[in-house]
Scaffold this motif. Structure first.
Motif, short mmCIF file in Angstrom:
data_model
loop_
_atom_site.label_atom_id
_atom_site.label_comp_id
_atom_site.label_asym_id
_atom_site.label_seq_id
_atom_site.Cartn_x
_atom_site.Cartn_y
_atom_site.Cartn_z
N TRP A 31 -14.09 4.14 -1.10
CA TRP A 31 -13.10 5.21 -0.97
C TRP A 31 -11.99 5.03 -2.02
N MET A 53 -7.76 10.19 3.07
CA MET A 53 -7.84 8.81 3.53
C MET A 53 -6.69 8.49 4.48
N CYS A 64 -13.87 1.11 7.51
CA CYS A 64 -13.99 2.57 7.45
C CYS A 64 -14.79 3.12 8.61
#
Length: 140
Positions: A31, A53, A64
């Motif tokens: 990410w 995010m 995550c």
């Protein structure tokens, strides 16, 4: 749906859902790399990824994927198949719960004693100030 159940995956996931799942499998580093590349090539994409995010709590979570962490925590509650170990585990968990409740009760009593001591000190100071004012003979 319970608090521990996972949201159902769409029957025919689109490319966005598949990309999100792929990045979740790769971890937080993927990410962050996507966000940095987004800033390098076209800054609004990086900004959008950063906002996503933060909004989805991926930026500040330990992992995550919440699925993995729930499964690892819930596996402790499953029976192992060994009755002696399961009985030991149940006794240990019950003892830990009692100790936690006892400790929380101790902290509550400690806070109450501190609050009472502070209140008594306040009342003593107030009474002393009133006594000093009466001794000075100030007109009311």
């Amino acid at each position: 749906m319970t608090a521990l159940s996972e949201p159902a995956a769409p029957a025919n996931p689109g490319w966005l859902y598949r990309a999100e799942a792929w990045m979740d499998d790769k971890g937080k580093g993927a990410w962050i790399a996507a966000m940095v590349l987004g800033f390098i090539f076209f800054w609004p994409v990086g900004l959008a990824l950063l906002a996503y995010m933060i909004w989805s709590k991926r930026m500040f979570s330990k992992s995550c994927t919440r699925r993995k962490s729930w499964h690892s925590h819930m596996s402790a509650m499953k029976p192992s198949g060994n009755s002696a170990f399961d009985a030991y585990k149940a006794d240990t968990l019950a003892r830990l719960e009692r100790e936690q409740q006892d400790f929380e009760a101790f902290l509550r009593r400690l806070r109450e004693a501190k609050d009472k001591a502070e209140f008594d000190q306040f009342m003593d100071e107030r009474a002393r100030e009133n006594h000093e004012d009466d001794a000075k003979g100030e007109p009311a």
